[in-house]
Structure formats: structure tokens, C-alpha cells
Design an enzyme around this catalytic site. Structure first.
Site, PDB file in Angstrom:
ATOM      1  N   GLU A 103      46.543 -28.415  24.810  1.00 56.88           N
ATOM      2  CA  GLU A 103      45.591 -29.478  24.445  1.00 56.88           C
ATOM      3  C   GLU A 103      45.929 -30.151  23.118  1.00 56.88           C
ATOM      4  O   GLU A 103      45.799 -31.365  22.981  1.00 56.88           O
ATOM      5  CB  GLU A 103      44.161 -28.919  24.388  1.00 56.88           C
ATOM      6  CG  GLU A 103      44.046 -27.598  23.634  1.00 56.88           C
ATOM      7  CD  GLU A 103      42.693 -27.394  22.931  1.00 56.88           C
ATOM      8  OE1 GLU A 103      42.407 -26.251  22.575  1.00 56.88           O
ATOM      9  OE2 GLU A 103      41.952 -28.374  22.725  1.00 56.88           O
ATOM     10  N   ASP A 127      46.401 -19.973  28.524  1.00 56.10           N
ATOM     11  CA  ASP A 127      44.942 -20.029  28.698  1.00 56.10           C
ATOM     12  C   ASP A 127      44.509 -20.806  29.953  1.00 56.10           C
ATOM     13  O   ASP A 127      43.356 -20.707  30.363  1.00 56.10           O
ATOM     14  CB  ASP A 127      44.283 -20.680  27.477  1.00 56.10           C
ATOM     15  CG  ASP A 127      44.464 -19.843  26.226  1.00 56.10           C
ATOM     16  OD1 ASP A 127      44.802 -18.655  26.351  1.00 56.10           O
ATOM     17  OD2 ASP A 127      44.281 -20.391  25.124  1.00 56.10           O
ATOM     18  N   ARG A 162      35.473   7.632  29.410  1.00 55.50           N
ATOM     19  CA  ARG A 162      35.194   6.620  28.386  1.00 55.50           C
ATOM     20  C   ARG A 162      35.038   5.251  29.022  1.00 55.50           C
ATOM     21  O   ARG A 162      35.613   4.991  30.082  1.00 55.50           O
ATOM     22  CB  ARG A 162      36.420   6.469  27.468  1.00 55.50           C
ATOM     23  CG  ARG A 162      36.597   7.521  26.459  1.00 55.50           C
ATOM     24  CD  ARG A 162      37.885   7.245  25.696  1.00 55.50           C
ATOM     25  NE  ARG A 162      38.087   8.275  24.705  1.00 55.50           N
ATOM     26  CZ  ARG A 162      39.277   8.704  24.308  1.00 55.50           C
ATOM     27  NH1 ARG A 162      40.379   8.185  24.833  1.00 55.50           N
ATOM     28  NH2 ARG A 162      39.380   9.631  23.400  1.00 55.50           N
ATOM     29  N   GLY A 170      41.877 -16.261  25.079  1.00 54.25           N
ATOM     30  CA  GLY A 170      41.005 -17.257  25.707  1.00 54.25           C
ATOM     31  C   GLY A 170      39.931 -17.633  24.703  1.00 54.25           C
ATOM     32  O   GLY A 170      38.931 -16.953  24.550  1.00 54.25           O
ATOM     33  N   ARG A 274      51.617 -13.253  25.616  1.00 57.18           N
ATOM     34  CA  ARG A 274      52.401 -14.488  25.506  1.00 57.18           C
ATOM     35  C   ARG A 274      53.902 -14.246  25.480  1.00 57.18           C
ATOM     36  O   ARG A 274      54.686 -15.179  25.649  1.00 57.18           O
ATOM     37  CB  ARG A 274      52.009 -15.221  24.218  1.00 57.18           C
ATOM     38  CG  ARG A 274      50.726 -15.945  24.309  1.00 57.18           C
ATOM     39  CD  ARG A 274      50.601 -17.158  23.435  1.00 57.18           C
ATOM     40  NE  ARG A 274      51.270 -17.167  22.175  1.00 57.18           N
ATOM     41  CZ  ARG A 274      50.698 -17.552  21.031  1.00 57.18           C
ATOM     42  NH1 ARG A 274      49.431 -17.894  21.016  1.00 57.18           N
ATOM     43  NH2 ARG A 274      51.384 -17.605  19.935  1.00 57.18           N
TER      44      ARG A 274
END
Ligand code: F6P
Length: 341
Positions: A103, A127, A162, A170, A274
Site C-alpha cells: 500500500e 498481509d 497449556r 497483520g 517474511r
């Protein structure tokens, strides 16, 4: 034609596959020359270039990261930024740019197009939050990494009775959390688009324990509790105004322990999502995006972003892709909710 190529914003698996496809088709079919601009918009801003020919793109298809480097430089926040870019492009004899980014990078590309720069955009981000494309490359790889982590956490969570919280990337869109949570069979998925109730999360946790199964909670870093705020690392903002996120997983683990008495731990996947080699899906998508980007440049279709619509690679306006983020819609979230608890 002489074309500059840059990669901006957070890196993601598949960037090199785009660069390779652009250069290979550009040289082979159209006889074009290429110049690599280093580190996103910093490259054209400061005139930082590198050689970008077929030899430079050999062997890079499966390599993560970007051979061009990346940064979150915003030329609109730098004095005379646009003029400097235009001058440097002229000095380097560049006719047009192919900008590969999310973006922010493509938002800059869209504005530069409005100011007369010939530019084509290629959408990337793990994302998956760029609008007007069904998917961005990098997302599939990130989801697969998160699912592998969830699968591994299931077994250790069960052994120790647990709750395990997996914090994924994100900032404003919960696509990675949604897809990895569905694929990983999470006890609940928490996304930025939908504020969550800690009481409800604790109910889901208890209900999983009742069936002798340990709950895995997948939470996006930008998820927000109903009575709280986004958790940031510090008060700093990058040049696009984004805060550094992370910490909501630990916050939630603490709440779960206090409210249920059950032990809860957090794994923050962070940049592991990534890094590394792209999945086959991302290699193919990135390659197809690169091929369409150079065709668009050849046809002079400036101001466009290549996009995936269904199974077709199409061209949409940069403006239509960068005006707003593509958030997870509630219907998609409701599909996942059936499996909570
Ligand atoms: O590329 C977007 C993103 O993956 C966000 O989900 C995350 O908040 C951000 O990158 C982290 O970026 P950086 O590497 O700059 O800290």
C-alpha cells in the site's frame, strides 16, 4: 526503452521472481534495458542504482528477500523528494519505472503517476491487504509458515496442558491470522477488523481444555481487545505513519492465566513469516505478475497495477488498489467462528 525496477516496504517471498520475469521477458521479447534501484524509493531519490540484466537475475527464483534491497522511504515526506526523483530518472536515462510494493510503495507510485512519472505497479505483501487483487504474492508462503508453526505448537501445548497463543503479522488486516487459523484448527482467531472480548476468548479456552485438547489461539499483531488499544512496541512511527506492533499475544496470555488459572504462553512468529524461500504458488503468481507488468509497460499502459482476479492476471488502476485496504469481511470471519471453542 530503459526501465527502472524497485522493491519497497517490508520484503516478502517472491520479489525476486517478479524481478526475474520482468527482466527476462523485457530483454528477450522487447530488447529493453533495465536499471535496478536500490532500497525502494530511496534508490531513485538518491540515485542508488545497480546493474540489472539477465545474468543478474539467474538463480534468484527460489530466493527470498529482494536482490534490490528495500526500505520504507517516503519521497513525499522529504523536501523536494519528487523533483529529485524526476531529476535522477532523467540523469539515468530512465523512461519508466516498475515499482513492486504494498500500500505505501504503490501509494507513492500512484501519486507519482499523477505527477507525470510513467509507472507500473506490482502488488506484494504477506498481509494480502492490497485492494483490487484477490491475492498478493508472499501471503501463501507466510500462511504456510504460520500453519507449520501451529501444527508444532499443538503437540507441545497438549503435552503440557497449556494454552498457546501464536501472534502473526497483520497490522490492520487479519488475512494471515484467518487463513493460518482455519488451516491450523485454532480454538479461536483474533483479527484487527473485529474487536475481541477477553471473556469470550477465555470461554473458548476452557471449552477446549474440557475436551482434553489444548487450545491454540491465533492472534494478529493488530488485534484489539474490546476495552483496550492496539499494543505497540514503542511510540515511534515510520515515514508512512505506522507504529511497530507486537505484544498483544503476551498481553492476552497474561489475561488468560489470570482469568482461567490455566498456563498460557505466546510464540511471536514475526519476521520468520517474511523470510526464506517462496512457496510454489507464490513463485507462479509473482512470475505471472512480472510478465504482465512488462507487457503493460510495453503497451504504455501507465498508472496500472497488475492484479489477480480469479485465475486471470489483469490490470487495474493504481488508485483503485491503494485508496483503501482490503480488510477481512465479516462473512469470511463467520466461516471460521464455527470452529471456535
Ligand atoms: O509488510 C507488512 C508487515 O508485514 C506488517 O504486517 C508488519 O507490521 C510490518 O510489516 C513489520 O514491518 P517491519 O519489518 O518494518 O518492522
Amino acid at each position: 526503452m530503459r526501465i527502472g525496477v524497485l522493491t519497497g516496504g517490508g520484503d516478502c517471498p517472491g520479489l525476486n521472481a517478479v524481478i526475474r520475469a520482468v527482466v527476462r521477458k523485457g530483454v528477450k521479447e522487447y530488447g529493453y534495458e533495465f536499471v535496478g534501484f536500490r532500497d525502494g524509493w530511496r534508490g531513485p531519490l538518491e540515485g542508488l542504482t545497480m546493474q540489472l540484466d539477465v545474468a543478474a537475475t539467474r538463480g534468484i527464483l527460489p530466493r527470498g528477500g529482494t536482490i534490490l534491497g528495500s526500505s520504507r522511504t517516503n519521497p513525499f515526506k522529504i523536501e523536494n523528494g519528487v523533483e529529485r526523483i524526476k531529476e535522477n530518472l532523467k540523469d539515468a536515462g530512465i523512461d519508466a519505472l516498475i515499482a513492486i510494493g504494498g500500500e505505501d510503495t504503490l501509494g507513492v507510485a500512484s501519486k507519482l503517476h499523477g505527477l507525470g512519472v510513467k509507472v507500473i505497479g506490482v502488488p506484494k505483501t504477506i498481509d494480502n491487504d492490497l485492494d483490487n487483487t484477490d491475492y498478493t504474492f508472499g501471503f501463501d508462503t507466510a500462511v504456510n509458515i504460520a500453519v507449520e508453526a501451529i501444527d508444532r505448537l499443538h503437540t507441545t501445548a497438549e503435552s503440557h496442558h497449556r494454552a498457546l497463543i501464536v501472534e502473526v503479522m497483520g497490522r490492520h488486516a487479519g488475512w494471515i491470522a484467518l487463513h493460518s487459523g482455519i488451516a491450523g484448527g485454532a480454538a479461536c482467531i483474533l483479527i484487527p477488523e473485529q474487536k475481541f472480548s477477553v471473556e469470550k476468548v477465555c470461554e473458548w479456552v476452557e471449552s477446549r481444555f474440557k475436551t482434553n485438547y489444548a487450545p491454540i489461539i491465533v492472534i494478529a499483531e493488530g488485534a484489539i481487545p474490546q476495552d483496550g488499544d492496539m499494543v505497540t512496541k514503542d511510540a515511534s512511527l515510520d515515514s508512512f505513519g505506522h507504529a511497530k506492533l507486537s505484544g498483544i499475544g503476551d498481553w492476552l496470555a497474561n489475561e488468560i492465566e489470570t482469568r482461567t488459572g490455566k498456563e498460557a504462553r505466546t510464540s511471536v512468529l514475526g519476521h520468520i513469516q517474511r523470510g526464506g524461500t517462496p512457496s510454489a504458488f507464490d513463485r507462479v503468481l509473482a512470475t505471472r505478475f512480472g510478465l504482465m507488468a512488462i507487457t503493460a509497460a510495453h503497451e504504455g499502459d501507465w498508472g496500472k497495477m497488475v492484479a489477480l482476479h480469479g485465475t486471470d492476471i489483469v490490470r487495474v488502476s493504481l488508485a483503485s488498489a491503494t485508496e483503501k485496504l482490503k480488510a477481512v469481511n465479516l462473512e469470511r470471519y463467520k466461516e471460521a467462528e464455527i470452529f471456535f471453542g
